[in-house]
Design a protein around this motif. Structure first.
Motif, PDB file in Angstrom:
ATOM      1  N   SER A 119      24.748  54.062  -2.522  1.00 50.10           N
ATOM      2  CA  SER A 119      23.785  54.593  -1.569  1.00 50.10           C
ATOM      3  C   SER A 119      22.379  54.062  -1.788  1.00 50.10           C
ATOM      4  O   SER A 119      21.673  53.768  -0.828  1.00 50.10           O
ATOM      5  N   HIS A 120      21.945  53.980  -3.051  1.00 45.72           N
ATOM      6  CA  HIS A 120      20.556  53.564  -3.255  1.00 45.72           C
ATOM      7  C   HIS A 120      20.355  52.114  -2.833  1.00 45.72           C
ATOM      8  O   HIS A 120      19.273  51.752  -2.380  1.00 45.72           O
ATOM      9  N   ILE A 123      20.064  52.295   1.029  1.00 49.69           N
ATOM     10  CA  ILE A 123      18.795  52.840   1.506  1.00 49.69           C
ATOM     11  C   ILE A 123      17.645  51.884   1.194  1.00 49.69           C
ATOM     12  O   ILE A 123      16.698  51.750   1.961  1.00 49.69           O
ATOM     13  N   HIS A 144      23.650  58.874   4.455  1.00 52.21           N
ATOM     14  CA  HIS A 144      22.346  58.331   4.860  1.00 52.21           C
ATOM     15  C   HIS A 144      22.326  57.808   6.291  1.00 52.21           C
ATOM     16  O   HIS A 144      21.334  57.963   6.992  1.00 52.21           O
ATOM     17  N   ASP A 187      23.857  65.200 -11.531  1.00 52.95           N
ATOM     18  CA  ASP A 187      22.576  65.703 -11.031  1.00 52.95           C
ATOM     19  C   ASP A 187      21.779  64.593 -10.344  1.00 52.95           C
ATOM     20  O   ASP A 187      20.677  64.249 -10.766  1.00 52.95           O
ATOM     21  N   PHE A 188      22.374  63.984  -9.327  1.00 54.82           N
ATOM     22  CA  PHE A 188      21.596  63.104  -8.465  1.00 54.82           C
ATOM     23  C   PHE A 188      22.091  63.210  -7.036  1.00 54.82           C
ATOM     24  O   PHE A 188      22.962  64.040  -6.746  1.00 54.82           O
ATOM     25  N   ALA A 189      21.533  62.431  -6.152  1.00 54.25           N
ATOM     26  CA  ALA A 189      21.692  62.679  -4.725  1.00 54.25           C
ATOM     27  C   ALA A 189      23.157  62.855  -4.302  1.00 54.25           C
ATOM     28  O   ALA A 189      23.491  63.769  -3.546  1.00 54.25           O
ATOM     29  N   HIS A 192      24.288  66.180  -5.288  1.00 51.95           N
ATOM     30  CA  HIS A 192      23.612  67.219  -4.497  1.00 51.95           C
ATOM     31  C   HIS A 192      24.230  67.339  -3.111  1.00 51.95           C
ATOM     32  O   HIS A 192      24.310  68.438  -2.559  1.00 51.95           O
ATOM     33  N   ASP A 193      24.666  66.216  -2.550  1.00 59.21           N
ATOM     34  CA  ASP A 193      25.347  66.262  -1.258  1.00 59.21           C
ATOM     35  C   ASP A 193      26.612  67.108  -1.375  1.00 59.21           C
ATOM     36  O   ASP A 193      26.879  67.968  -0.540  1.00 59.21           O
ATOM     37  N   ALA A 214      25.096  71.198 -12.776  1.00 60.04           N
ATOM     38  CA  ALA A 214      24.646  69.815 -12.572  1.00 60.04           C
ATOM     39  C   ALA A 214      24.566  69.121 -13.923  1.00 60.04           C
ATOM     40  O   ALA A 214      23.951  69.636 -14.853  1.00 60.04           O
ATOM     41  N   PRO A 216      23.342  65.906 -16.202  1.00 61.35           N
ATOM     42  CA  PRO A 216      22.396  64.787 -16.136  1.00 61.35           C
ATOM     43  C   PRO A 216      23.146  63.457 -16.073  1.00 61.35           C
ATOM     44  O   PRO A 216      24.183  63.306 -16.733  1.00 61.35           O
TER      45      PRO A 216
ATOM     46  N   LEU B 126      14.553  62.754 -10.815  1.00 59.91           N
ATOM     47  CA  LEU B 126      15.905  63.226 -10.499  1.00 59.91           C
ATOM     48  C   LEU B 126      15.935  64.742 -10.363  1.00 59.91           C
ATOM     49  O   LEU B 126      16.595  65.296  -9.485  1.00 59.91           O
ATOM     50  N   ARG B 133      14.963  62.844  -3.268  1.00 62.53           N
ATOM     51  CA  ARG B 133      16.313  62.330  -3.057  1.00 62.53           C
ATOM     52  C   ARG B 133      16.803  61.552  -4.286  1.00 62.53           C
ATOM     53  O   ARG B 133      17.615  60.627  -4.160  1.00 62.53           O
ATOM     54  N   ASP B 135      18.081  59.480  -7.318  1.00 63.42           N
ATOM     55  CA  ASP B 135      18.345  58.055  -7.506  1.00 63.42           C
ATOM     56  C   ASP B 135      18.489  57.332  -6.177  1.00 63.42           C
ATOM     57  O   ASP B 135      18.260  56.134  -6.086  1.00 63.42           O
ATOM     58  N   GLU B 136      18.928  58.072  -5.156  1.00 65.90           N
ATOM     59  CA  GLU B 136      19.194  57.446  -3.868  1.00 65.90           C
ATOM     60  C   GLU B 136      17.897  56.964  -3.224  1.00 65.90           C
ATOM     61  O   GLU B 136      17.866  55.943  -2.558  1.00 65.90           O
ATOM     62  N   VAL B 139      13.655  56.281   2.604  1.00 72.50           N
ATOM     63  CA  VAL B 139      13.032  55.238   3.409  1.00 72.50           C
ATOM     64  C   VAL B 139      11.657  55.710   3.855  1.00 72.50           C
ATOM     65  O   VAL B 139      11.472  56.874   4.192  1.00 72.50           O
ATOM     66  N   TYR B 230      10.644  51.438   0.982  1.00 73.15           N
ATOM     67  CA  TYR B 230      11.618  52.189   0.206  1.00 73.15           C
ATOM     68  C   TYR B 230      10.994  52.684  -1.090  1.00 73.15           C
ATOM     69  O   TYR B 230      10.209  51.983  -1.725  1.00 73.15           O
TER      70      TYR B 230
ATOM     71  N   PRO C 280      20.712  71.567 -17.479  1.00 72.83           N
ATOM     72  CA  PRO C 280      20.910  70.334 -18.252  1.00 72.83           C
ATOM     73  C   PRO C 280      19.813  69.282 -18.084  1.00 72.83           C
ATOM     74  O   PRO C 280      19.308  68.767 -19.083  1.00 72.83           O
ATOM     75  N   THR C 281      19.434  68.958 -16.849  1.00 70.93           N
ATOM     76  CA  THR C 281      18.453  67.893 -16.688  1.00 70.93           C
ATOM     77  C   THR C 281      17.094  68.321 -17.225  1.00 70.93           C
ATOM     78  O   THR C 281      16.390  67.547 -17.867  1.00 70.93           O
TER      79      THR C 281
END
Lengths: 428, 312, 308
Positions: A119-120, A123, A144, A187-189, A192-193, A214, A216, B126, B133, B135-136, B139, B230, C280-281
């Motif tokens: 994804s990153h 984007i 996205h 614990d990232f996007a 989270h989705d 979540a 890390p 993060l 958002r 790591d993602e 825009v 970005y 955790p984070t």
């Protein structure tokens, strides 16, 4: 989609076409486009994750893409023109991804960009695709595209997005496995989705998410987080990604020992990993989402059979040349199907060269039903031209005797949600 | 010609050359040079601290990201120009705080402390995934990338904006080495004890160097987000702290032009070798090892040692 | 899970992490202390150890314990040999200049990663542990009429994890004996104290350097072989151990092996225990800032006598 422009050339015809393409390559730029109409190959710029964290996926995305190109070219190419892949490694990095797109558009003279998974990278690259006016077909399963964050030049016609996948799981989980769920996610996007869409979908099913744990993204050991799982959990929902997933599953097994709740996971965790690896015995009897069933099922369709043979995957989802080399079967079909969508779109638009890029996008936007076929071996799909996102069937499989057997196939209706954007209102 | 004049002619010449290049470069390289100028500005910022003051930071990505996110998260609310300024100020403030703390250490400990702060910054991005958002990334819409009446997503405008940023950073860096402040920084690099005994407030000057360095890095980050649309957490990762170190060492630490040369060299090394083989990292790795063996002071450093002894 | 058992479990997990970290960090500390260079490729030597362990274990076949046993001997020795060769061909020729060593080892990092990707591939692969029994652990609580022992839900570890802790202790004692009790250890310490003086006394400093660089890499590889049945071998696995080892070496005080070990235990345990109390984070952020602030206010590290 029309076949009117496609002739079925003989082998000699194809060689003549290629020869003309090579001759055209030596002409100045302006003259080349005039020639392109008839002879030069259609160039598809392929962003591959050959290095970096996406490398296990990238390898199989590459193999599937090569197989699809071989098939399309054997059938006469696109509008009589051969399909040529220009592959560049993006290092699974958004900055390099954007650079690679520039290279496709401005240096290689590619007609479209294609194939990105992470994804990153999508984007980070998509704004450049919009500026370069390069149609950008991603195979990423991220939300996205349909969220409206990107632009008219970015499309995802070959794989459903995570929002669809997740919400389509909730009915089965709530009805069959249990109503009290604990979620474990990175614990990232991406995680989270899963957290947001699944929690909402469970609510709608009258279920309940008891805890959201979540993890890390850099974590390599997990046991210390498991005590946070409430005791009355009926279903554990997990969606870890990256090289540490084996540890995750193994430690989960060691933590629960003989008494475990029902466990439901996303195969993303174990793409390219052998279910029979030491330490994964614990997965026996647990459930997985699969985008496309890794193991050939008893009711395997002729399309899946032909697709497996073309890509070089055996009935266990491994490479035919090395049974230890497990494919990313649940995702890579997206490359195959997307290339066929590009072909169909170009033929419908009468695509002749970069001047017709807008027409190509409009032609794809006009698509709706994609019937189950050799072109779409994963199953029938419905494309939404407004959100640039495709919707399709999802599979739920159970691990039985070390293989994944499909126990449920969702309807396309289960994956639909209301539009969040209308890209067709944006100008080109 | 005096050395000062020679230096002005050379650096002015480079800027004129970069200005002229935009009219002749093919589209792809036009875009590449624009991006390289932004990243070279980041490297110039890094060079102020590393090349001239002798402080090795492994955490500069946090300043770059502070600029990028400071701009990216506010541009929808504040508008383009104020958001750009906000990003730069955010980087400067972060540098002021981190500098005040980290400069209590020296040498390898300074390296680790900056690394730790940057790592905490990365995880913070993060952690606040709802807004960033994670790591993602997100825009920056084209409508918000318009400075005054200038649409920065247009290639020509982008090139010009990148050149303006680069010219500014280059001039700051050039000016620095010709001021007494800059000379004290070099004195600190060469012998901190002696500088202290001569009565200079070493801590204050090192702190100022951190702030200048962080501010330039943040400006590069904010411009990157604006020019390429970005913002993402990968720019805050440890890799992006190592990159400027690498570029500066390759180009020549403590030379004004070194950061540009190093950034340009490294980009084309990877870009060209990736066209030949998928194992381009191998080529890059071997090239780095060879450079340390045969061009010990970096490319511009070697030029200074062998040809232009006056090179600042 | 109740608080007491949870804390116990987190501590146990932290101890396993600490054990592996101690080995890796002691390797880095040796190189750092004796040679005064920053080896950015240290994490890649760790990765090589894990990958070679997989390769050896798969080649040998047979009972898991056999393959693992051979890997435990072969992988660290191979890695040490590679590292010593790098030292003699590259580091020696750039005269251990601190900055150029950083660039050269970054180059080495790229080379090792890419070669591993091209030969071993991008997958994460497990090595089967030689033994791995799940051990449920008891806990005590106050009940009516005194202490009562019970078996809390989920409180368990494995025999292999306990063995890792044991093995790390044995190896560390061995390193200590090598440094403190042997002639070669004496030479290393002499070189660490004063390179010029060591040269003047006729100590073959160049050979000592190659030895130390190889030994440091070998220790990292050994840590990796021990951890690979718990985690998996993957070509990008070197980044984390590198960062953590750096932290540990600095917190422990440069050149102090006991300090390094203590710091490894401290950091490993706190990583486990902090995760009990915070999300955790957030826990990772706090732990990271804590390390930074310890250094800010104690620049010599917690146990170091030498300035760094």
């Amino acid at each position: 989609m029309t076949d009117r422009m496609t002739s079925t050339p003989t082998r000699r015809g194809a060689i003549k076409t290629l020869g003309a393409g090579a001759a055209a390559a030596s002409l100045p730029l302006w003259a080349r486009y005039a020639q392109a109409q008839t002879s030069a190959p259609v160039k598809v710029g392929f962003q591959v994750h050959s290095t970096g964290i996406g490398a296990a996926y990238g390898r199989w995305y590459d193999r599937t893409t090569q197989a699809a190109v071989a098939k399309i070219n054997a059938e006469g190419g696109i509008n009589g023109r051969m399909l040529e892949i220009v592959a560049e490694d993006d290092g699974t990095d958004p900055k390099r991804g954007a650079e690679v797109l520039e290279k496709f558009a401005n240096q290689h003279g590619c007609d479209v960009g294609f194939g990105t998974l992470f994804s990153h990278v999508v984007i980070g690259s998509a704004p450049r695709a919009g500026e370069l006016k390069l149609p950008y077909f991603v195979v990423s399963e991220g939300h996205h595209v349909a969220s409206g964050m990107l632009n008219r030049y970015t499309l995802q016609p070959g794989i459903t997005d995570v929002k669809s996948q997740v919400q389509a799981m909730a009915p089965y989980v709530a009805k069959t496995l249990g109503k009290k769920v604990t979620m474990i996610f990175p614990d990232f996007a991406f995680g989270h989705d899963h957290r947001d869409y699944f929690t909402a979908a469970m609510d709608a099913q009258g279920g309940e998410v008891l805890a959201q744990i979540a993890i890390p993204p850099t974590e390599t050991s997990f046991t210390k987080y498991f005590p946070k799982i409430p005791r009355d959990t009926e279903v554990l929902y997990h969606v870890m990604v990256g090289p540490a997933v084996l540890t995750f599953v193994k430690e989960l097994g060691e933590f629960f020992g003989p008494s475990r709740p029902e466990i439901f996971g996303f195969i993303d965790s174990l793409e390219a990993v052998d279910i029979a690896s030491p330490g994964l015995e614990f997965l026996e009897g647990t459930y997985f989402w699969e985008g496309n069933p890794r193991y050939a099922q008893a009711d395997q369709t002729e399309y899946d059979k032909a697709y497996r043979a073309a890509v070089g995957v055996d009935d266990n989802g491994a490479s035919v040349s090395d049974p230890k080399d497990i494919s990313t079967y649940a995702h890579m079909f997206g490359c195959w199907e997307t290339l066929h969508v590009i072909k169909a779109g170009m033929e419908a638009a009468g695509y002749a060269g970069p001047g017709d890029r807008a027409a190509l996008i409009e032609a794809v936007e006009a698509m709706t039903e994609m019937p189950h076929s050799f072109e779409h071996p994963q199953g029938a799909k419905v494309f939404n031209g407004k959100t640039h996102q495709v919707f399709g069937h999802q599979y739920i499989s159970r691990v039985e005797a070390g293989r994944l057997n499909v126990v449920h196939k969702t309807s396309i209706k289960d994956t639909l949600y209301s539009d969040e954007v209308d890209y067709t209102t944006q100008s080109f | 010609m005096s050395d000062l004049r020679k230096s002005l002619v050379l650096h002015g010449g480079v800027l004129v050359l970069l200005f002229g290049l935009q009219f002749v470069l093919p589209a792809y390289h036009h875009g590449v040079v624009a991006r390289v100028m932004v990243m070279a500005s980041y490297a110039i910022g890094y060079n102020v601290l590393f090349g001239y003051t002798g402080l090795l930071s492994l955490g500069h990505a946090m300043f770059f990201a502070a600029g990028m996110y400071g701009m990216g998260l506010t541009v929808g609310v504040l508008g383009t120009a104020p958001a750009l300024a906000f990003g730069v100020v955010a980087g400067a403030l972060l540098a002021a705080v981190v500098g005040a703390l980290a400069l209590r250490t020296a040498g390898v400990a300074f390296m680790i402390v900056t690394l730790m702060f940057a790592q905490a910054g990365y995880l913070t991005i993060l952690y606040f995934g709802t807004y960033t958002r994670g790591d993602e990334g997100f825009v920056i819409p084209q409508a918000q990338r318009v400075l005054g009446a200038v649409d920065l997503s247009d290639p020509a405008n982008r090139y010009f904006a990148a050149l303006a940023l680069f010219a500014l950073c280059l001039m700051v860096s050039l000016r620095l080495v010709h001021t007494s402040f800059g000379r004290v920084l070099i004195a600190i690099r060469e012998n901190e004890e002696r500088a202290r005994m001569l009565g200079y407030n070493v801590f204050a000057r090192k702190w100022a160097a951190v702030v200048i360095s962080g501010t330039l890095s943040a400006a590069a980050g904010a411009f990157y987000g604006l020019l390429f649309g970005y913002a993402g957490a990968s720019f805050a990762g440890v890799q992006y702290s190592i990159f400027p170190l690498l570029w500066v060492l390759l180009g020549g630490a403590g030379t004004v032009l070194g950061p540009l040369v190093g950034t340009l060299f490294m980009f084309y090394l990877i870009d060209l070798s990736s066209g030949v083989t998928s194992a381009y990292m191998l080529i890059a790795g071997v090239a780095l090892v060879l450079l340390t063996l045969f061009a010990q002071q970096g490319l511009m450093g070697e030029v200074r040692a062998r040809v232009w002894r006056w090179l600042p | 899970m109740d608080f007491g058992p949870y804390l116990f479990l987190a501590t146990l997990e932290g101890a396993v992490g600490a054990a592996v970290l101690a080995l890796t960090a002691v390797g880095l500390s040796l190189v750092f202390g004796v040679m005064r260079v920053v080896n950015v490729a240290h994490g890649e030597f760790f990765m090589l150890g894990a990958v070679l362990a997989w390769w050896v274990a798969t080649t040998v076949g047979g009972h898991p314990a056999l393959g693992f046993g051979v890997a435990l001997l072969v992988a660290p020795v191979l890695v040490a040999g590679i590292a010593a060769a790098v030292d003699m061909t590259v580091l020696k020729r750039i005269e251990y200049d601190p900055e150029r060593t950083i660039v050269a080892t970054i180059g080495l990092l790229y080379i090792l990663q890419q070669v591993t990707l091209m030969t071993y591939g991008p997958d994460a692969r497990p090595v089967e542990p030689p033994f791995n029994a799940r051990l449920a652990l008891p806990w005590v609580e106050w009940a009516e009429g005194g202490l009562r022992m019970y078996w809390p839900w989920g409180l368990s570890t494995t025999s292999y994890k306990l063995a890792v802790i044991g093995a790390a202790v044995v190896v560390l004692l061995g390193v200590w004996a090598l440094m403190a009790r042997t002639r070669i250890g004496l030479l290393m310490r002499a070189t660490q104290l004063d390179r010029e003086m060591a040269l003047a006394f006729g100590i073959p400093v160049e050979r000592i350097y190659a030895l130390v660089f190889g030994l440091g890499a070998g220790l990292a590889a050994l840590g990796a072989v021990l951890v690979v049945p718990i985690q998996q071998a993957h070509y990008l696995m070197g980044a984390d151990p590198l960062l953590l080892s750096f932290i540990v070496v600095i917190i422990g005080g440069l050149g102090s092996l006991p300090g390094t070990v203590l710091a490894a235990v401290l950091i490993g345990l706190s990583d486990g225990i902090i995760s009990v109390f915070f999300s955790p984070t957030l826990a990772k952020i706090l732990a990271t800032l804590l390390v930074a602030l310890v250094l800010v206010f104690r620049p010599r590290g917690l146990f170091g006598a030498q300035a760094v």
